[in-house]
Design a protein around this motif. Sequence first.
Motif, PDB file in Angstrom:
ATOM      1  N   UNK A 263       0.826  -1.200   0.000  1.00 52.65           N
ATOM      2  CA  UNK A 263       0.000   0.000   0.000  1.00 52.65           C
ATOM      3  C   UNK A 263       0.855   1.242   0.000  1.00 52.65           C
ATOM      4  N   UNK A 264       0.193   2.380  -0.112  1.00 49.64           N
ATOM      5  CA  UNK A 264       0.883   3.654  -0.150  1.00 49.64           C
ATOM      6  C   UNK A 264       0.486   4.475   1.077  1.00 49.64           C
ATOM      7  N   UNK A 265       1.485   5.052   1.720  1.00 43.90           N
ATOM      8  CA  UNK A 265       1.236   5.870   2.911  1.00 43.90           C
ATOM      9  C   UNK A 265       0.963   7.311   2.499  1.00 43.90           C
ATOM     10  N   UNK A 266      -0.096   7.885   3.052  1.00 41.74           N
ATOM     11  CA  UNK A 266      -0.462   9.275   2.762  1.00 41.74           C
ATOM     12  C   UNK A 266      -1.073   9.879   4.021  1.00 41.74           C
ATOM     13  N   UNK A 267      -1.018  11.196   4.133  1.00 39.10           N
ATOM     14  CA  UNK A 267      -1.816  11.817   5.201  1.00 39.10           C
ATOM     15  C   UNK A 267      -3.281  11.687   4.798  1.00 39.10           C
ATOM     16  N   UNK A 268      -4.159  11.707   5.792  1.00 40.49           N
ATOM     17  CA  UNK A 268      -5.587  11.525   5.532  1.00 40.49           C
ATOM     18  C   UNK A 268      -6.144  12.535   4.542  1.00 40.49           C
ATOM     19  N   UNK A 269      -5.584  13.747   4.570  1.00 43.71           N
ATOM     20  CA  UNK A 269      -6.090  14.785   3.670  1.00 43.71           C
ATOM     21  C   UNK A 269      -5.437  14.736   2.286  1.00 43.71           C
ATOM     22  N   UNK A 270      -4.602  13.754   2.041  1.00 45.04           N
ATOM     23  CA  UNK A 270      -3.943  13.621   0.731  1.00 45.04           C
ATOM     24  C   UNK A 270      -4.957  13.513  -0.404  1.00 45.04           C
ATOM     25  N   UNK A 271      -4.619  14.097  -1.531  1.00 40.89           N
ATOM     26  CA  UNK A 271      -5.570  14.142  -2.658  1.00 40.89           C
ATOM     27  C   UNK A 271      -6.024  12.746  -3.067  1.00 40.89           C
ATOM     28  N   UNK A 272      -5.089  11.798  -3.116  1.00 43.60           N
ATOM     29  CA  UNK A 272      -5.465  10.433  -3.512  1.00 43.60           C
ATOM     30  C   UNK A 272      -6.460   9.805  -2.541  1.00 43.60           C
ATOM     31  N   UNK A 273      -6.457  10.294  -1.298  1.00 46.37           N
ATOM     32  CA  UNK A 273      -7.328   9.686  -0.290  1.00 46.37           C
ATOM     33  C   UNK A 273      -8.729  10.263  -0.273  1.00 46.37           C
ATOM     34  N   UNK A 274      -8.887  11.459  -0.809  1.00 47.61           N
ATOM     35  CA  UNK A 274     -10.193  12.103  -0.681  1.00 47.61           C
ATOM     36  C   UNK A 274     -10.854  12.550  -1.985  1.00 47.61           C
ATOM     37  N   UNK A 275     -10.073  12.839  -3.014  1.00 47.19           N
ATOM     38  CA  UNK A 275     -10.705  13.441  -4.196  1.00 47.19           C
ATOM     39  C   UNK A 275     -10.441  12.698  -5.491  1.00 47.19           C
ATOM     40  N   UNK A 276     -10.135  11.424  -5.404  1.00 48.03           N
ATOM     41  CA  UNK A 276      -9.874  10.713  -6.650  1.00 48.03           C
ATOM     42  C   UNK A 276     -10.778   9.499  -6.823  1.00 48.03           C
ATOM     43  N   UNK A 277     -11.930   9.548  -6.162  1.00 49.42           N
ATOM     44  CA  UNK A 277     -12.976   8.536  -6.380  1.00 49.42           C
ATOM     45  C   UNK A 277     -12.476   7.106  -6.201  1.00 49.42           C
ATOM     46  N   UNK A 278     -11.449   6.945  -5.384  1.00 55.19           N
ATOM     47  CA  UNK A 278     -10.972   5.583  -5.139  1.00 55.19           C
ATOM     48  C   UNK A 278     -10.128   5.019  -6.260  1.00 55.19           C
ATOM     49  N   UNK A 279      -9.491   5.898  -7.035  1.00 55.36           N
ATOM     50  CA  UNK A 279      -8.706   5.425  -8.183  1.00 55.36           C
ATOM     51  C   UNK A 279      -7.527   4.557  -7.757  1.00 55.36           C
ATOM     52  N   UNK A 280      -6.946   4.816  -6.604  1.00 57.76           N
ATOM     53  CA  UNK A 280      -5.834   3.985  -6.129  1.00 57.76           C
ATOM     54  C   UNK A 280      -6.357   2.624  -5.676  1.00 57.76           C
ATOM     55  N   UNK A 281      -7.420   2.614  -4.909  1.00 57.42           N
ATOM     56  CA  UNK A 281      -7.997   1.336  -4.476  1.00 57.42           C
ATOM     57  C   UNK A 281      -8.471   0.536  -5.695  1.00 57.42           C
ATOM     58  N   UNK A 282      -8.901   1.229  -6.722  1.00 57.15           N
ATOM     59  CA  UNK A 282      -9.322   0.566  -7.959  1.00 57.15           C
ATOM     60  C   UNK A 282      -8.171  -0.275  -8.533  1.00 57.15           C
ATOM     61  N   UNK A 283      -6.927   0.116  -8.242  1.00 56.29           N
ATOM     62  CA  UNK A 283      -5.779  -0.682  -8.681  1.00 56.29           C
ATOM     63  C   UNK A 283      -5.412  -1.721  -7.628  1.00 56.29           C
ATOM     64  N   UNK A 284      -6.275  -1.872  -6.618  1.00 59.05           N
ATOM     65  CA  UNK A 284      -6.169  -2.905  -5.575  1.00 59.05           C
ATOM     66  C   UNK A 284      -5.189  -2.563  -4.456  1.00 59.05           C
ATOM     67  N   UNK A 285      -4.720  -1.314  -4.409  1.00 54.94           N
ATOM     68  CA  UNK A 285      -3.777  -0.952  -3.358  1.00 54.94           C
ATOM     69  C   UNK A 285      -4.446  -0.109  -2.269  1.00 54.94           C
ATOM     70  N   UNK A 286      -4.086  -0.406  -1.047  1.00 49.64           N
ATOM     71  CA  UNK A 286      -4.617   0.345   0.088  1.00 49.64           C
ATOM     72  C   UNK A 286      -3.872   1.663   0.258  1.00 49.64           C
ATOM     73  N   UNK A 287      -4.593   2.705   0.629  1.00 53.87           N
ATOM     74  CA  UNK A 287      -3.956   3.934   1.085  1.00 53.87           C
ATOM     75  C   UNK A 287      -3.926   3.875   2.609  1.00 53.87           C
ATOM     76  N   UNK A 288      -2.721   3.828   3.134  1.00 53.36           N
ATOM     77  CA  UNK A 288      -2.528   3.754   4.591  1.00 53.36           C
ATOM     78  C   UNK A 288      -2.427   5.196   5.071  1.00 53.36           C
TER      79      UNK A 288
END
Lengths: 341, 341, 341, 341
Positions: free
Chosen positions: A78-103
């Motif tokens: 998975x990829x580590x990000x702060x909770x307010x990171x763009x990938x965590x809040x404004x990308x409609x789950x595009x990272x999870x769509x690739x099967x990776x967790x945002x920690x």
Amino acid sequence: MISFECDYNNGACQEVIDNLVRYNSSKPTPYGFDEFSERGKGRIREAIGMPDAQIFFLTGGTQANATTIDSMLYQYEGVISVGSGHINVHEAGAVEFTEHKIITIADTEGKMEAKVLDKYLDDYMHDGNKDHAVHPGLVYITFPTELGTIYTAKELDDLYQVCQQYEIPLYIDGARLGYGLMAEGNDITLPYLARHCDVFYIGGTKIGALCGEAVVFTNRKAHKHFFSIQKQHGAVIAKGALIGLQFDALFTNDLYFRLSEHAIKMAMQMKEIFRSKGYQFLVDSPTNQQFVIIDNAQVDKLSQKMLFTHFGQADKHHTICRFVTSWATTQDEINELKRLL
Amino acid sequence: MISFECDYNNGACQEVIDNLVRYNSSKPTPYGFDEFSERGKGRIREAIGMPDAQIFFLTGGTQANATTIDSMLYQYEGVISVGSGHINVHEAGAVEFTEHKIITIADTEGKMEAKVLDKYLDDYMHDGNKDHAVHPGLVYITFPTELGTIYTAKELDDLYQVCQQYEIPLYIDGARLGYGLMAEGNDITLPYLARHCDVFYIGGTKIGALCGEAVVFTNRKAHKHFFSIQKQHGAVIAKGALIGLQFDALFTNDLYFRLSEHAIKMAMQMKEIFRSKGYQFLVDSPTNQQFVIIDNAQVDKLSQKMLFTHFGQADKHHTICRFVTSWATTQDEINELKRLL
Amino acid sequence: MISFECDYNNGACQEVIDNLVRYNSSKPTPYGFDEFSERGKGRIREAIGMPDAQIFFLTGGTQANATTIDSMLYQYEGVISVGSGHINVHEAGAVEFTEHKIITIADTEGKMEAKVLDKYLDDYMHDGNKDHAVHPGLVYITFPTELGTIYTAKELDDLYQVCQQYEIPLYIDGARLGYGLMAEGNDITLPYLARHCDVFYIGGTKIGALCGEAVVFTNRKAHKHFFSIQKQHGAVIAKGALIGLQFDALFTNDLYFRLSEHAIKMAMQMKEIFRSKGYQFLVDSPTNQQFVIIDNAQVDKLSQKMLFTHFGQADKHHTICRFVTSWATTQDEINELKRLL
Amino acid sequence: MISFECDYNNGACQEVIDNLVRYNSSKPTPYGFDEFSERGKGRIREAIGMPDAQIFFLTGGTQANATTIDSMLYQYEGVISVGSGHINVHEAGAVEFTEHKIITIADTEGKMEAKVLDKYLDDYMHDGNKDHAVHPGLVYITFPTELGTIYTAKELDDLYQVCQQYEIPLYIDGARLGYGLMAEGNDITLPYLARHCDVFYIGGTKIGALCGEAVVFTNRKAHKHFFSIQKQHGAVIAKGALIGLQFDALFTNDLYFRLSEHAIKMAMQMKEIFRSKGYQFLVDSPTNQQFVIIDNAQVDKLSQKMLFTHFGQADKHHTICRFVTSWATTQDEINELKRLL
């Protein structure tokens, strides 16, 4: 009505359009293997002082993030990000769509702190059940952050040292990179940033381009089949020169920096206007996004006169409003803002 | 060496083995369409007071969670959980592997509070950019929680009302369901729990079975092709009766509850032993998991004599240690614990 | 009614049950790190003549396939299989669920031919657009095949040489491995098979076990985080000893082979019964699955008396019917079949 | 050197550039909610004769296919295509990346035949184990096909009737739609095509645009959260007007059809040139792609003089070469081809 809603409600700067017209009369090789793209990459390599950086052009930020992150992680990572990171809040789950967790870990004014990251990784390494957890495989930050704040050179260095200690690459999302680099008080240069991460992207969409982001691998560790991964993500366009030509223009004669500087100048005027009227800010942002705390009644009145974004509630009676400038913001618009306030 | 490390370092209870031997001399229809599975489902339906509940047997908790959650979400939806939720920390990213984001909100002693959930959903509904965010499609809680705490009937009711107000289903992970239901002070019955969620699973692995969890849909809204989704997840076993027969045994003559009650009795003795020696606890757990705060030097000494888990650091000098009982814990083991302390 | 429907409508052999009862009185370490699992692995290593083979236990065939294949491929890679391969037709898309394409090539009586594979790989290597295609990353075959046929030692050797030439690993699905190894005319031994592939699995579910398959990596190239990948797939059971103990029993005193041999003996009697009555076969199968071509009217009549599977249409008036024996098929059942025909 | 390599090694037509310049001086609402995009959609709706068609703009063909297909399938469903379908061979596994299987059936000169589809679906419906198989959820064809052939109105109607009978939607990939519609002998109009499928896309990239495809849902059944799915796929660009303005230009005064017609005229001249020189063709293609069978020695010579694609081997001594025209091919280039041959 004047708009401070975002930094992408405009077209491209004239130099980009001129280069597009030039390109349009050529017969470019498809898929980005053309002279415009090559020249664009060359100019970026020069600007960052890395003659052998590997560069890929993608059409937008979410696509650049998802493709780059996916290319750098094994399936169980998975990829580590702060909770307010763009990938965590404004990308409609595009990272999870690739099967990776945002920690997610805690932020400080939008920034990830080296000690918070260190604590997380140290705990993870000592976790007896770590094989049952998602393995951290990448660290993601944005420069500037979602709150418009920027890292100091020291902060970035500290963070990158933690990454290197744990042998986890650092990825910097630079959707608004120019606005960070030209921010008041910034002590990070583009070459410095490039030397303090493993991969980053230079945002074009928000700074002068029609579309396009340049993903830069600084240490020759781009996935050897990055192109296939890009294709698999639907992130390849047939006429790849379309993006290359834009970066070719933006990195000619420091255009990217000059455009960014203008936006910052407008933003600092805007900030001063609000400050002089007694408004409070969510954070002290030196970049093109200003988060102003405004009384709800006043928010309604202002909404009649200009466009801006409701970012969140400050308290029952106040709203956090986001006002954004861009390379395309005019002095007239700032003057009009002053008049309306 | 005595072990309080976990509640699954044992085999199955005798009644389960006896039923397995009975099954073994039959010629059961494959894939769970056999008489043992049917009888197991019937007994569960009776125990929860819902004659038409839809029930599926899976082999383990992570598999039950990932399959059930995936079956309930559209591709663009995510599941809301507290950060300490099992799916978020101890399932190796199995939910993200199905392409769904886990949206984390703050917990209180491991529990999700109705007002915290309400605030999140209210903010989401009022977010002007919500189409750029992951849509919340399911709420996930565990009973008991990862910290051994339990919801009161009122708390569960409040939470479910919020879910219903926003038309988002509630899913309860009951890996240790029996230990929650038989906990000291618990005011939730199995039928009450079933009426206050849309789907839950009854954990067998940790309470008397060799393997197996029973996923129960309470309102006839199981996905019509749940079997195919299960198969796609690699979550179907050819000799499905193997799980059905275990639930058949566990839900005969209240065995599941009696096994659970025993574990609680042992846990409460254990808790009293620690308390009487002056130990502090992370939380006041009424279930089979006790989180004891122990001086690091003492931790080392105890580790020579018995097995338990390091759950985390309390502070520089103290460790949070997890001691677990199960249906298989003996009075002798508890006595030995007392002697060793 | 007698059943020749499949080879998994039964329980486990007595030796497995006996070992389960033995296990049940122990306190095994969870997640497969127990003495039963270790002993099971040791016995398999001995049987294949590879003291350092890496072995993982999973609960079923689809799960074993999806987890193993996913662990061996990069995200942009696919697996090559004949169109009739089990992963391509009967696993509900479990491989695609892990985001990998199954690249299908033509079969010959269910088998993949070395020259067909070679042609495919040669074309791929010479394809100017190969970066736009799925990269072949693994070759998948079954032994025996879905049609009950088996590879000769020469055929397997040829196929593996092609794989090695292109540096693509070979994976053998051995759901019915024993039935292939004990087949009439088979000239492949278990050690030979292990030396002619990179990974294979030994099927337990269909040969004597309650559940469980043993995935064997022959060249120490198992993914270093296979356990985490397994967990992410929901393919880890807490009481891992449950599977280990079954392989411990099955690989004691050649039990696995003796059980398989019995099934083959029954199958050959069945084949002879059909042949002597003048029935035609789809292929000449030397294993436990016989595909008999039966007149539709006769199919209806037989269906009243025994269970078997409709495999497909031979022509307008004839059905391909599958009759299967297993380790649990009795001589009485075969006699009864003869009587009923 | 003249190039007949592909139909996307060029820029955009002048009308598109003119509209881009017009757009560039406006302040368009982001994400495609702008007047250019609205006007583009309006013109397409008019051209197909469906005032309430739902239209979405995406940047490229692979992205359009993967996003549209993913939006239309449940997780356990797959899409049926002929083996030579673009999604199956040239999109780097983008569909499987969304976890959906491509179920392949045989083609006839690149086309899917109604009776072959019917046979597949009929077999599937009668398969006793269909819950273990991937459920067919969508039918995918291209118009024109990968071999340049086109469906007749009757063939399309037959195919769509099979789809409707089994209640499975039909999706037409129109990457080269204009070249099919303007093909010699074509009897399908754009409105006819729109009425004989559930969704299709109009390719812009290969016909006059810089980038962009218009996905058209003909029966108001677009996923209600298509935008979020698009975002999740990284398939949203911030300045969405960039694509809308191109379709606005292309569907003004039949430009799209006129551009296509020109390409066909050039292709038919090219075809005649090859034919008059005695060359054979792989198929009789009435569209802009011609597949010419050329002696290997001659292929080498021609390669010195012009660009074209090696499509495959015809036999040991002959290569199938693909020669492609586009809207940008000039009469001079065709004359030069004649001269060089």
